[in-house]
Design a protein around this motif. Structure first.
Motif, PDB file in Angstrom:
ATOM      1  N   ASP A 464     -10.911  25.925  26.458  1.00 39.50           N
ATOM      2  CA  ASP A 464     -10.306  26.323  25.183  1.00 39.50           C
ATOM      3  C   ASP A 464      -9.682  27.700  25.319  1.00 39.50           C
ATOM      4  O   ASP A 464     -10.357  28.654  25.698  1.00 39.50           O
ATOM      5  CB  ASP A 464     -11.381  26.316  24.087  1.00 39.50           C
ATOM      6  N   GLY A 465      -8.391  27.825  25.064  1.00 35.93           N
ATOM      7  CA  GLY A 465      -7.686  29.102  25.138  1.00 35.93           C
ATOM      8  C   GLY A 465      -7.011  29.346  26.458  1.00 35.93           C
ATOM      9  O   GLY A 465      -6.284  30.340  26.607  1.00 35.93           O
ATOM     10  N   ALA A 466      -7.230  28.476  27.457  1.00 42.52           N
ATOM     11  CA  ALA A 466      -6.642  28.705  28.777  1.00 42.52           C
ATOM     12  C   ALA A 466      -5.128  28.668  28.735  1.00 42.52           C
ATOM     13  O   ALA A 466      -4.444  29.434  29.423  1.00 42.52           O
ATOM     14  CB  ALA A 466      -7.183  27.671  29.764  1.00 42.52           C
ATOM     15  N   LYS A 467      -4.568  27.759  27.908  1.00 46.30           N
ATOM     16  CA  LYS A 467      -3.115  27.616  27.864  1.00 46.30           C
ATOM     17  C   LYS A 467      -2.443  28.804  27.212  1.00 46.30           C
ATOM     18  O   LYS A 467      -1.243  29.047  27.441  1.00 46.30           O
ATOM     19  CB  LYS A 467      -2.763  26.337  27.110  1.00 46.30           C
ATOM     20  N   GLU A 468      -3.191  29.555  26.381  1.00 49.86           N
ATOM     21  CA  GLU A 468      -2.593  30.705  25.691  1.00 49.86           C
ATOM     22  C   GLU A 468      -2.607  31.970  26.558  1.00 49.86           C
ATOM     23  O   GLU A 468      -2.012  32.998  26.195  1.00 49.86           O
ATOM     24  CB  GLU A 468      -3.340  31.010  24.383  1.00 49.86           C
ATOM     25  N   MET A 469      -3.328  31.937  27.694  1.00 49.45           N
ATOM     26  CA  MET A 469      -3.470  33.148  28.524  1.00 49.45           C
ATOM     27  C   MET A 469      -2.137  33.512  29.166  1.00 49.45           C
ATOM     28  O   MET A 469      -1.439  32.654  29.727  1.00 49.45           O
ATOM     29  CB  MET A 469      -4.507  32.937  29.621  1.00 49.45           C
ATOM     30  N   VAL A 470      -1.772  34.792  29.073  1.00 49.80           N
ATOM     31  CA  VAL A 470      -0.585  35.314  29.743  1.00 49.80           C
ATOM     32  C   VAL A 470      -1.057  35.920  31.071  1.00 49.80           C
ATOM     33  O   VAL A 470      -1.956  36.743  31.104  1.00 49.80           O
ATOM     34  CB  VAL A 470       0.112  36.392  28.895  1.00 49.80           C
ATOM     35  N   ARG A 471      -0.440  35.519  32.113  1.00 50.18           N
ATOM     36  CA  ARG A 471      -0.881  36.039  33.431  1.00 50.18           C
ATOM     37  C   ARG A 471       0.251  36.787  34.119  1.00 50.18           C
ATOM     38  O   ARG A 471       1.402  36.333  34.134  1.00 50.18           O
ATOM     39  CB  ARG A 471      -1.400  34.920  34.316  1.00 50.18           C
ATOM     40  N   ASN A 472      -0.122  37.943  34.671  1.00 50.59           N
ATOM     41  CA  ASN A 472       0.808  38.760  35.454  1.00 50.59           C
ATOM     42  C   ASN A 472       0.210  38.915  36.859  1.00 50.59           C
ATOM     43  O   ASN A 472      -0.835  39.552  37.036  1.00 50.59           O
ATOM     44  CB  ASN A 472       1.008  40.140  34.822  1.00 50.59           C
ATOM     45  N   ILE A 490     -14.276  33.239  43.917  1.00 50.45           N
ATOM     46  CA  ILE A 490     -14.180  34.542  43.251  1.00 50.45           C
ATOM     47  C   ILE A 490     -13.194  34.466  42.083  1.00 50.45           C
ATOM     48  O   ILE A 490     -13.500  34.856  40.944  1.00 50.45           O
ATOM     49  CB  ILE A 490     -13.752  35.635  44.264  1.00 50.45           C
ATOM     50  N   PHE A 491     -11.979  33.946  42.353  1.00 50.38           N
ATOM     51  CA  PHE A 491     -10.955  33.874  41.290  1.00 50.38           C
ATOM     52  C   PHE A 491     -11.331  32.846  40.224  1.00 50.38           C
ATOM     53  O   PHE A 491     -11.040  33.025  39.042  1.00 50.38           O
ATOM     54  CB  PHE A 491      -9.594  33.555  41.902  1.00 50.38           C
ATOM     55  N   ARG A 492     -11.977  31.738  40.597  1.00 53.71           N
ATOM     56  CA  ARG A 492     -12.368  30.734  39.604  1.00 53.71           C
ATOM     57  C   ARG A 492     -13.307  31.336  38.570  1.00 53.71           C
ATOM     58  O   ARG A 492     -13.147  31.128  37.358  1.00 53.71           O
ATOM     59  CB  ARG A 492     -13.046  29.554  40.290  1.00 53.71           C
ATOM     60  N   ASN A 493     -14.279  32.106  39.021  1.00 51.15           N
ATOM     61  CA  ASN A 493     -15.239  32.682  38.090  1.00 51.15           C
ATOM     62  C   ASN A 493     -14.646  33.829  37.286  1.00 51.15           C
ATOM     63  O   ASN A 493     -14.953  33.993  36.094  1.00 51.15           O
ATOM     64  CB  ASN A 493     -16.491  33.152  38.843  1.00 51.15           C
ATOM     65  N   LEU A 494     -13.805  34.655  37.927  1.00 52.62           N
ATOM     66  CA  LEU A 494     -13.179  35.759  37.189  1.00 52.62           C
ATOM     67  C   LEU A 494     -12.228  35.235  36.109  1.00 52.62           C
ATOM     68  O   LEU A 494     -12.220  35.713  34.962  1.00 52.62           O
ATOM     69  CB  LEU A 494     -12.441  36.683  38.158  1.00 52.62           C
ATOM     70  N   ILE A 495     -11.392  34.250  36.489  1.00 56.59           N
ATOM     71  CA  ILE A 495     -10.434  33.700  35.511  1.00 56.59           C
ATOM     72  C   ILE A 495     -11.174  32.956  34.404  1.00 56.59           C
ATOM     73  O   ILE A 495     -10.828  33.068  33.210  1.00 56.59           O
ATOM     74  CB  ILE A 495      -9.430  32.779  36.228  1.00 56.59           C
ATOM     75  N   SER A 496     -12.230  32.194  34.792  1.00 53.70           N
ATOM     76  CA  SER A 496     -13.014  31.464  33.791  1.00 53.70           C
ATOM     77  C   SER A 496     -13.622  32.417  32.775  1.00 53.70           C
ATOM     78  O   SER A 496     -13.572  32.175  31.554  1.00 53.70           O
ATOM     79  CB  SER A 496     -14.105  30.647  34.482  1.00 53.70           C
ATOM     80  N   LYS A 500     -12.963  32.649  28.694  1.00 58.89           N
ATOM     81  CA  LYS A 500     -14.082  32.446  27.771  1.00 58.89           C
ATOM     82  C   LYS A 500     -14.315  33.666  26.875  1.00 58.89           C
ATOM     83  O   LYS A 500     -14.679  33.530  25.703  1.00 58.89           O
ATOM     84  CB  LYS A 500     -15.357  32.156  28.550  1.00 58.89           C
ATOM     85  N   TYR A 501     -14.116  34.873  27.450  1.00 61.01           N
ATOM     86  CA  TYR A 501     -14.456  36.084  26.709  1.00 61.01           C
ATOM     87  C   TYR A 501     -13.205  36.867  26.294  1.00 61.01           C
ATOM     88  O   TYR A 501     -13.191  38.092  26.273  1.00 61.01           O
ATOM     89  CB  TYR A 501     -15.413  36.956  27.550  1.00 61.01           C
ATOM     90  N   ARG A 502     -12.161  36.137  25.978  1.00 58.25           N
ATOM     91  CA  ARG A 502     -10.949  36.761  25.453  1.00 58.25           C
ATOM     92  C   ARG A 502     -11.206  37.191  24.005  1.00 58.25           C
ATOM     93  O   ARG A 502     -12.153  36.731  23.354  1.00 58.25           O
ATOM     94  CB  ARG A 502      -9.782  35.761  25.509  1.00 58.25           C
ATOM     95  N   GLU A 550     -22.851  36.295  23.443  1.00 55.91           N
ATOM     96  CA  GLU A 550     -23.071  34.900  23.051  1.00 55.91           C
ATOM     97  C   GLU A 550     -21.770  34.212  22.637  1.00 55.91           C
ATOM     98  O   GLU A 550     -21.789  33.114  22.093  1.00 55.91           O
ATOM     99  CB  GLU A 550     -24.058  34.842  21.871  1.00 55.91           C
ATOM    100  N   GLN A 551     -20.637  34.879  22.954  1.00 55.22           N
ATOM    101  CA  GLN A 551     -19.358  34.294  22.539  1.00 55.22           C
ATOM    102  C   GLN A 551     -19.146  32.934  23.201  1.00 55.22           C
ATOM    103  O   GLN A 551     -18.521  32.045  22.634  1.00 55.22           O
ATOM    104  CB  GLN A 551     -18.196  35.244  22.867  1.00 55.22           C
ATOM    105  N   SER A 552     -19.669  32.786  24.417  1.00 50.35           N
ATOM    106  CA  SER A 552     -19.521  31.521  25.128  1.00 50.35           C
ATOM    107  C   SER A 552     -20.889  31.066  25.608  1.00 50.35           C
ATOM    108  O   SER A 552     -21.813  31.870  25.771  1.00 50.35           O
ATOM    109  CB  SER A 552     -18.567  31.686  26.321  1.00 50.35           C
TER     110      SER A 552
END
Length: 608
Positions: A464-472, A490-496, A500-502, A550-552
């Motif tokens: 949820d919210g992944a499609k709204e993320m702007v990436r540079n 490393i990147f999977r967990n950082l991006i995840s 989740k905590y946007r 507890e956001q996620s």
């Protein structure tokens, strides 16, 4: 003058030898009758009378020595026996040599009765031989290489029985062949020089070779020039010395080559010796330490009293075994097991051995094991809880659906069950990822950061919210070699986490990734503008199953996997964050390009 000559206790004579070969006494003192039993007149009338009373065993030597002195024109001295009035007496004859102008040779001399002197010498010699026979050293006397005397100890050392005897045996029979030339040379030189004590080898009658300590000196035996040899058997001593030398060699080799650090102290606690293991472990050489206190070099300041106490315990004859800390030349602290052992002689401490076993690596393993055991306890608890929670929810929904009269839409239950199963699947995936990271060896191949990041966003598109993320994303620099799977984790967990905590109220949640690569490392900056992390939680986010918000409903294992993956790759990770501003991770990973490219080039050369 006539009265003086008449009363002298010796025969005064003058003897003339003429050119035609004739000879006669031209003067003989009156004492000749009392001493020799021949009147002066008889001797002057017939000089041969004197030769007739010379003992038959001494005649040949007497005539040879007299003729040789006349021929060589030198003074004559002779000792021998004469038969006078049915008795044997010992006489000493001395004369000078003078040749006149007309060729006549005049010999003026004296004949003296030395019987009493000889008897005294014989008695003294007998006392000497009796004393020598009782000495605990071997003594032999030889004349021109033939043994004429041997004491009891000589018989014992040379393995001979007195019944067979050594007398008359060639002295070389008992000298080892290696020393024959030396002995023969000394005998040719006359043996008239005292030789120093030397070590040689003798051969016993039974053929056994023995080591002896020997010396020789000129000696008069029974009135004749001989050589006295004194020797003692040192075979046992030599064997003992050889055993001691062997043991010392073995001990030295053991001391130097034992795979531990060993120091030897004297009874005052000062350094006497250190082995190679000590020099390698602590970095100090023997030249630096000898005669000094070891505590001044390797005991940390906070443990000085412990070092002194240990010396006191060891000096008090107590063996010490403790785990402690020591420092190396460069100040590095190492964990060691110290064994202290006193060396005793006659109930006195004459030295101390200190043995150091470095168990720093073992200590690290033990500490790591404690951490892993704690993590395992937490892991088991958390896994059992996080596995049971969704299963319990699903079981509750199933029971709810079975209730009589329940009119709820079953599809609502199925949607909820689907979410729980999906959550369970993600959790199991994280657990498997963690296990794989711990067990799998690090592999090395080229890493395509851009491809990994793109694929990760695609894989997490369901969040949820992944499609709204702007990436540079900005990647620059050289090619990078490392473990692609761990980089992906490393990147999977950082991006995840960033998704989740946007901040939910932001219209443009953002991730900024900047990667700079050179031949040595990759410098990675990963930042988001999410909810951030408070200071209290910031130091705990890399702990297993820790959740800062507890956001996620995440597993709490993601950043733990990130940190472990970075460490597996030999890298470093740091984090900074502000609440409601976002979080930045700074990661440095070594570039393994130098491990791969040279190997590839080598293969090309071999193929050519």
């Amino acid at each position: 003058m006539q009265d003086l000559i008449r009363h002298l206790p010796a025969v005064i004579y003058e003897y003339a030898i003429y050119p035609d070969g004739k000879s006669k006494f031209t003067f003989v003192s009156e004492s000749s009758e009392a001493i020799l039993g021949l009147t002066p007149e008889a001797l002057m009338a017939n000089a041969a009378l004197l030769d007739s009373i010379v003992h038959e065993e001494d005649q040949e030597l007497q005539q040879e020595s007299s003729a040789r002195c006349i021929k060589e024109g030198r003074d004559w001295t002779w000792e021998g026996r004469m038969r006078v009035k049915e008795n044997n007496i010992w006489v000493e004859v001395r004369s000078n040599h003078e040749q006149l102008a007309d060729g006549i040779i005049i010999r003026r001399g004296v004949i003296q009765d030395i019987t009493e002197r000889k008897e005294l010498a014989k008695e003294s010699e007998q006392r000497y031989l009796t004393l020598v026979d009782r000495l605990p050293i071997g003594i032999v006397i030889h004349k021109q290489g033939k043994l004429v005397f041997a004491n009891s100890q000589a018989y014992q050392i040379l393995g001979s029985k007195k019944t067979t005897g050594l007398i008359g045996t060639d002295v070389l029979n008992f000298v080892h062949p290696d020393y024959h030339q030396r002995i023969v040379r000394r005998m040719k030189e006359g043996g008239g020089i005292l030789s120093p004590m030397v070590e040689q080898k003798y051969v016993r009658i039974d053929g056994k070779i023995i080591d002896v300590e020997t010396m020789s000196s000129p000696f008069t035996f029974q009135g004749e020039a001989c050589v006295q040899v004194i020797f003692r058997d040192i075979t046992e001593r030599k064997q003992t010395e050889e055993r001691i030398k062997k043991n010392e060699t073995l001990l030295t080799q053991l001391f130097q080559n034992i795979p531990m650090a060993v120091v030897q102290l004297n009874e005052m606690g000062k350094v006497e010796q250190v082995n190679k293991g000590f020099e390698e472990m602590f970095g100090f050489t023997l030249e630096e330490l000898k005669g000094k206190s070891i505590n001044d070099f390797i005991v940390p300041e906070e443990l000085v009293h412990e070092g002194v106490d240990l010396n006191n315990l060891i000096t008090a004859n107590r063996i010490v075994s403790i785990e402690t800390i020591r420092k190396t030349r460069n100040g590095k602290l190492i964990n060691v097991i110290l064994y202290g052992m006193p060396v005793m002689l006659d109930h006195q401490t004459i030295g101390i051995y200190g043995v150091y076993v470095d168990f720093t690596d073992r200590k690290k393993v033990e500490e790591e094991l404690k951490i892993r055991n704690t993590e395992l306890d937490n892991f088991v608890y958390k896994v059992s809880h996080d596995l049971r929670a969704p299963l319990s929810s699903i079981l509750g929904l199933v029971n709810l659906a079975r209730l009589p009269g329940n009119t709820d839409n079953p599809m609502d239950y199925i949607d909820i069950i689907g979410e729980k199963v999906q959550h369970l699947d993600h959790f199991i995936g994280d657990v498997l990822s963690h296990s794989k990271n711990l067990k799998m060896d690090v592999t090395t191949s080229q890493v395509d950061f851009e491809q990994i990041i793109d694929r990760t966003f695609q894989d997490l598109n369901y969040l949820d919210g992944a499609k709204e993320m702007v990436r540079n994303v900005k990647i620059e620099g050289n090619v990078f070699y490392s473990d692609p799977w761990r980089i992906s984790e490393i990147f999977r967990n950082l991006i995840s986490n960033a998704v989740k905590y946007r901040q939910l109220d932001l219209t443009k949640p953002q991730i900024d990734v900047k990667i700079s690569v050179d031949n040595h490392r990759a410098d990675i900056s990963f930042a988001d503008n999410g909810i951030g992390i408070d200071e209290v939680s910031l130091s705990k986010i890399f702990e297993m199953f820790y959740r800062a918000t507890e956001q996620s409903d995440g597993s709490g294992i993601g950043l733990y996997i990130v940190k472990n993956a970075v460490e597996k790759l030999g890298g470093q990770i740091a984090v900074s964050s502000q609440l409601n501003m976002g979080t930045r991770f700074h990661i440095i990973l070594p570039n393994r390009v130098n491990l791969v490219v040279p190997a590839a080039q080598s293969q090309v050369v071999e193929q050519r």
